[in-house]
Design a protein around this motif. Structure first.
Motif, PDB file in Angstrom:
ATOM      1  N   ALA A 197       0.826  -1.205   0.000  1.00  0.00           N
ATOM      2  CA  ALA A 197       0.000   0.000   0.000  1.00  0.00           C
ATOM      3  C   ALA A 197       0.861   1.256   0.000  1.00  0.00           C
ATOM      4  CB  ALA A 197      -0.930   0.015   1.206  1.00  0.00           C
ATOM      5  N   ASP A 198       0.247   2.362  -0.350  1.00  0.00           N
ATOM      6  CA  ASP A 198       0.911   3.660  -0.328  1.00  0.00           C
ATOM      7  C   ASP A 198       0.821   4.228   1.084  1.00  0.00           C
ATOM      8  OD1 ASP A 198       1.727   6.302  -0.573  1.00  0.00           O
ATOM      9  OD2 ASP A 198       0.641   6.656  -2.437  1.00  0.00           O
ATOM     10  N   PHE A 210      -4.834  -2.574  14.769  1.00  0.00           N
ATOM     11  CA  PHE A 210      -3.512  -3.166  14.869  1.00  0.00           C
ATOM     12  C   PHE A 210      -2.497  -2.314  14.097  1.00  0.00           C
ATOM     13  CE2 PHE A 210      -4.326  -7.864  16.043  1.00  0.00           C
ATOM     14  CZ  PHE A 210      -5.369  -7.491  16.887  1.00  0.00           C
ATOM     15  N   ALA A 211      -1.304  -2.197  14.652  1.00  0.00           N
ATOM     16  CA  ALA A 211      -0.256  -1.391  14.030  1.00  0.00           C
ATOM     17  C   ALA A 211       0.267  -2.037  12.751  1.00  0.00           C
ATOM     18  CB  ALA A 211       0.891  -1.185  15.013  1.00  0.00           C
ATOM     19  N   ARG A 212       0.829  -1.237  11.881  1.00  0.00           N
ATOM     20  CA  ARG A 212       1.449  -1.728  10.655  1.00  0.00           C
ATOM     21  C   ARG A 212       2.680  -2.575  10.991  1.00  0.00           C
ATOM     22  NH1 ARG A 212      -2.733  -1.276   7.327  1.00  0.00           N
ATOM     23  NH2 ARG A 212      -3.631   0.821   7.391  1.00  0.00           N
ATOM     24  N   THR A 213       2.994  -3.537  10.116  1.00  0.00           N
ATOM     25  CA  THR A 213       4.088  -4.465  10.384  1.00  0.00           C
ATOM     26  C   THR A 213       5.038  -4.545   9.194  1.00  0.00           C
ATOM     27  OG1 THR A 213       2.886  -6.373   9.475  1.00  0.00           O
ATOM     28  CG2 THR A 213       2.571  -5.878  11.825  1.00  0.00           C
ATOM     29  N   LYS A 220      11.600  -2.834   6.607  1.00  0.00           N
ATOM     30  CA  LYS A 220      10.741  -1.680   6.367  1.00  0.00           C
ATOM     31  C   LYS A 220       9.309  -1.996   6.798  1.00  0.00           C
ATOM     32  CE  LYS A 220      13.394  -0.102   2.349  1.00  0.00           C
ATOM     33  NZ  LYS A 220      13.322   0.218   0.886  1.00  0.00           N
ATOM     34  N   VAL A 221       8.753  -1.146   7.633  1.00  0.00           N
ATOM     35  CA  VAL A 221       7.362  -1.286   8.044  1.00  0.00           C
ATOM     36  C   VAL A 221       6.493  -0.534   7.042  1.00  0.00           C
ATOM     37  CG1 VAL A 221       5.657  -0.802   9.838  1.00  0.00           C
ATOM     38  CG2 VAL A 221       7.962  -1.550  10.471  1.00  0.00           C
ATOM     39  N   LEU A 222       5.702  -1.277   6.271  1.00  0.00           N
ATOM     40  CA  LEU A 222       4.846  -0.692   5.251  1.00  0.00           C
ATOM     41  C   LEU A 222       3.417  -1.205   5.412  1.00  0.00           C
ATOM     42  CD1 LEU A 222       7.201  -1.064   2.149  1.00  0.00           C
ATOM     43  CD2 LEU A 222       6.590   1.071   3.307  1.00  0.00           C
ATOM     44  N   PRO A 223       2.429  -0.390   5.065  1.00  0.00           N
ATOM     45  CA  PRO A 223       1.043  -0.837   5.198  1.00  0.00           C
ATOM     46  C   PRO A 223       0.669  -1.836   4.114  1.00  0.00           C
ATOM     47  CG  PRO A 223       1.112   1.344   4.215  1.00  0.00           C
ATOM     48  CD  PRO A 223       2.522   1.004   4.586  1.00  0.00           C
ATOM     49  N   PRO A 231       0.260 -10.095   9.951  1.00  0.00           N
ATOM     50  CA  PRO A 231       1.346 -10.075  10.946  1.00  0.00           C
ATOM     51  C   PRO A 231       2.703 -10.053  10.277  1.00  0.00           C
ATOM     52  CG  PRO A 231       0.346 -12.252  10.811  1.00  0.00           C
ATOM     53  CD  PRO A 231      -0.520 -11.341  10.005  1.00  0.00           C
ATOM     54  N   GLY A 232       3.700  -9.598  11.005  1.00  0.00           N
ATOM     55  CA  GLY A 232       5.051  -9.542  10.478  1.00  0.00           C
ATOM     56  C   GLY A 232       5.520 -10.895   9.970  1.00  0.00           C
ATOM     57  N   GLY A 233       6.152 -10.881   8.796  1.00  0.00           N
ATOM     58  CA  GLY A 233       6.672 -12.112   8.228  1.00  0.00           C
ATOM     59  C   GLY A 233       5.687 -12.892   7.397  1.00  0.00           C
TER      60      GLY A 233
END
Length: 247
Positions: A197-198, A210-213, A220-223, A231-233
């Motif tokens: 996402a942008d 929930f926070a961006r991961t 890099k944390v991107l939406p 979730p992350g990963g």
């Protein structure tokens, strides 16, 4: 408006579920600017499921006759199972007036009757960013002649009727609580929507709060595209290195 009719004025609707409402038009919410009052409407972090327009347009939402200065904004919303009976248009949203912005929404599995399984565009000044439109019946997107939408970082699947939008399977799960309410549609592991996402348009959290991961563990944390943040990963690792593990 099967649940709500907004005919002029200011409304902010958040963290709500509209389930099983029906009306001849605008199965859940009608947004209408009359000749006197402007409309300023925000619908954030909401889920629309199984709403129906039985005679006219807008299975979940109908937007019509907006006065100059009016605004309608959707962010982090999920639409699924909404429908409109032919000869109506717009299984989820009938956008008959603008300006309208649709940001980080998931619009999947709706039935558009005559046309516009997800969204029917019948007005200029409509923008769509970071949104998933997938597997809607009756064409994902339909528009009146000369009308389209602007924006980017959207994803469509099932057909290519949303002009200029990338076609790829977002690997959506079924509607579920996903550790929060309202219910959402999760992104499966490896979804092309993850980290795509942008960030200039995305809200700081997803529909659940929930926070961006860092979806692909590239630092890099991107939406993500859509209303759900994986979730992350959960994405495809970028340049990830594996370590050998000795027994």
């Amino acid at each position: 408006g099967g649940a709500i009719s907004i005919q002029g004025g200011i409304a902010s609707i958040e963290q709500s579920t509209f389930n099983g409402n029906s009306a001849p038009g605008a199965g859940a919410i009608q947004i209408y600017g009359n000749s006197t009052f402007q409309v300023a409407v925000r619908i954030d972090n909401c889920t629309f499921v199984n709403n129906a327009a039985t005679s006219y347009s807008g299975g979940a939402i109908t937007i019509e006759s907006l006065n100059p200065g009016s605004t309608v904004q959707f962010a982090n919303d999920t639409f699924t199972g909404n429908s409109v009976t032919a000869p109506g248009y717009g299984g989820a949203i009938y956008a008959g007036a603008g300006p309208v912005s649709i940001t980080n929404c998931t619009i999947a599995g709706n039935n558009g009757g005559t046309a516009g399984g997800a969204v029917y565009f019948a007005a200029p000044s409509i923008t769509m960013n970071n949104t998933i439109i997938a597997s809607n019946n009756g064409r994902n997107c339909s528009a009146e002649s000369g009308t389209t939408f602007s924006g980017g970082h959207n994803l469509q699947f099932g057909d290519s009727t949303c002009t200029g939008v990338t076609v790829a399977n977002p690997l959506l799960g079924s509607l579920a609580d996903n550790n929060s309410s309202p219910q959402t549609m999760a992104l499966g592991a490896g979804s092309p929507a993850i980290d795509a996402a942008d960030p200039g348009f995305a809200p700081p959290t997803d529909q659940r709060g929930f926070a961006r991961t860092d979806g692909d563990f590239n630092g890099k944390v991107l939406p993500d595209i859509g209303a759900y943040e994986a979730p992350g990963g959960a994405g495809t690792p970028t340049g990830a290195k594996r370590r050998a593990v000795r027994p």
